[in-house]
Scaffold this motif. Structure first.
Motif, PDB file in Angstrom:
ATOM      1  N   MET A  51       0.720  -1.268   0.017  1.00 11.54           N
ATOM      2  CA  MET A  51       0.050   0.015  -0.151  1.00 11.54           C
ATOM      3  C   MET A  51       0.983   1.367   0.021  1.00 11.54           C
ATOM      4  SD  MET A  51      -2.932  -1.059   2.564  1.00 11.54           S
ATOM      5  CE  MET A  51      -1.981  -1.805   3.749  1.00 11.54           C
ATOM      6  N   GLU A  57      -2.086   6.622   6.191  1.00 10.63           N
ATOM      7  CA  GLU A  57      -1.354   6.169   7.314  1.00 10.63           C
ATOM      8  C   GLU A  57      -1.027   7.389   8.300  1.00 10.63           C
ATOM      9  OE1 GLU A  57       1.639   3.459   5.495  1.00 10.63           O
ATOM     10  OE2 GLU A  57       0.150   2.057   5.784  1.00 10.63           O
ATOM     11  N   TYR A 256      -6.571  -5.136   7.152  1.00  3.46           N
ATOM     12  CA  TYR A 256      -6.675  -4.400   6.089  1.00  3.46           C
ATOM     13  C   TYR A 256      -6.756  -5.359   4.959  1.00  3.46           C
ATOM     14  CZ  TYR A 256      -1.285  -4.898   6.246  1.00  3.46           C
ATOM     15  OH  TYR A 256      -0.053  -5.161   6.277  1.00  3.46           O
ATOM     16  N   ALA A 269      -2.796  -6.808   8.987  1.00  2.00           N
ATOM     17  CA  ALA A 269      -1.672  -7.810   9.503  1.00  2.00           C
ATOM     18  C   ALA A 269      -1.343  -7.478  11.177  1.00  2.00           C
ATOM     19  CB  ALA A 269      -0.430  -7.224   8.819  1.00  2.00           C
ATOM     20  N   ARG A 312       8.720  -6.021  10.594  1.00  2.00           N
ATOM     21  CA  ARG A 312       8.912  -4.674  10.321  1.00  2.00           C
ATOM     22  C   ARG A 312      10.090  -4.285  11.215  1.00  2.00           C
ATOM     23  NH1 ARG A 312       3.649  -5.485  12.069  1.00  2.00           N
ATOM     24  NH2 ARG A 312       1.983  -5.325  10.343  1.00  2.00           N
ATOM     25  N   ARG A 338       6.453   0.544   9.424  1.00  2.00           N
ATOM     26  CA  ARG A 338       5.324  -0.070   8.405  1.00  2.00           C
ATOM     27  C   ARG A 338       5.509   0.402   7.021  1.00  2.00           C
ATOM     28  NH1 ARG A 338       1.388  -1.551  12.486  1.00  2.00           N
ATOM     29  NH2 ARG A 338       0.080  -2.107  10.767  1.00  2.00           N
TER      30      ARG A 338
END
Ligand code: GLY
Length: 373
Positions: A51, A57, A256, A269, A312, A338
């Protein structure tokens, strides 16, 4: 014959591949990437949703993610043109599809409205729409969806095509890829990073860039050590069917769902502080599927193709570590938490500029070209 030392990149994930490729494109002749696993496939970007959504975000404390995210997203079209030049048709296209953020109950509606007001105040292009308006755009959304935020300028990209294209472009430009070759240590002598240690072999370097994602703090020889921790994300890969299509990523506070152009439908996630435990576990998979089914009931019928987990790379303040360091010859492109895929073009540009600037200073070369493209 005198042979100059290569520029070395530690890590063959999205950041390492992009930095290596950009160095080659900008006239550096020898670039070598050392990757502990398989370049492109072993890093977080392989498991990611792809994304490119700085508007979605942008959080209350994260306006820098928004500003830098928009800057980086604006670099994507040119970067993808260059990638097509160097990797051909395997280079992906950007999908300017927008993002839809959904609320299904009173608490979520209140939160969504606060998020909307915050974005409006900060000048982020955003629209608040009703559940009915959301279903006009996405007819398969559940009747439970009460309200939605529409972020028309967000985008997405096929994460896997992107890393494979970067890998191809790096090699096509003459870069050397060392796979299954973990770097245990950066060798620093007289205040300068001079080599990387793989097993008991020292590889000398003109510059060294640490781009090892969540494993960056495991690279020895740095003082102080990089403070980067792994934040585990579990993701489910479903196969899209004609009766279960989405036009763009949809997000709720808990899940998501991202449709990819290769037929994958990604449900993600988790965010888990469990160290490097890569196991996929039943509870999070069950919860993610439940949350996805709640807003997009068609997932119930879809085949599960993949269960994945990756890490991450998170710094303490969730800000990335990019560019020059206090040690001569040492550069960083890590800690993107992220936002690695979104931030890749900007990070690669900054690191390449920093390395070229030092190189030019050292050789008294005056560049009229200026910025790295
Ligand atoms: N950027 C999505 C994630 O980290 O899960």
């Amino acid at each position: 014959m005198h042979r100059s030392k290569p520029h070395i990149v530690v890590g063959g994930g999205i950041m390492g591949l992009a930095v290596g490729w950009k160095l080659l494109r900008n006239g550096i002749e020898q670039v070598e990437i050392f990757e502990a696993g398989e370049a492109g496939r072993s890093g977080a970007a392989w498991v990611a949703g792809g994304m490119l959504c700085p508007r979605a975000e942008a959080g209350f404390e994260d306006m820098d993610v928004y500003e830098e995210g928009v800057e980086s997203l604006n670099l994507y079209p040119l970067l993808l043109n260059e990638l097509r030049e160097d990797a051909g048709d395997v280079a992906p296209a950007i999908d300017n599809c927008g993002t839809m953020m959904l609320a299904t109950n009173a608490d979520e509606v209140r939160e969504l409205h606060r998020q909307f007001e915050f974005r409006k105040r900060e000048g982020v292009p955003v629209e608040l729409i009703t559940g009915e308006e959301a279903r006009e755009r996405e007819p398969l959304l559940s009747a439970k969806v009460k309200s939605a935020m529409w972020l028309a300028k967000d985008a997405q990209i096929n994460n896997r095509k992107l890393v494979l294209a970067l890998r191809q472009a790096f090699r096509n430009r003459g870069g050397t890829l060392h796979e299954q070759e973990p770097v245990s240590e950066i060798v620093i002598r007289n205040g300068r990073a001079v080599a990387v240690l793989c097993g008991d072999v020292e590889h000398e370097a003109s510059s060294i860039t640490v781009a090892a994602g969540a494993w960056s703090s495991k690279v020895g020889g740095l003082w102080p050590n990089l403070s980067i921790r792994p934040v585990k994300g579990q993701v489910i890969g479903l196969r899209i069917q004609p009766f279960a299509k989405l036009k763009q990523p949809i997000r709720t506070p808990r899940v998501y769902i991202v449709p990819k152009d290769d037929g994958r439908l990604l449900v993600g996630a988790t965010s888990e502080e469990v160290g490097y435990d890569k196991r996929v576990t039943a509870g999070p998979v069950m919860e993610l599927l439940h949350y996805a089914w709640d807003v997009f009931p068609a997932v119930f019928e879809l085949e599960i193709e993949e269960l994945m987990a990756s890490f991450r790379p998170a710094t303490k303040d969730h800000r990335p570590i990019v560019g020059d360091s206090e040690t001569n010859g040492l550069y960083y492109a890590t800690g993107h938490y992220r936002h690695g895929i979104l931030m890749m073009p900007l990070a690669a540009k900054k690191v390449t500029e920093a390395i070229l600037k030092h190189r030019h200073t050292q050789t008294h070369f005056v560049s009229t070209a200026g910025a790295v493209l």
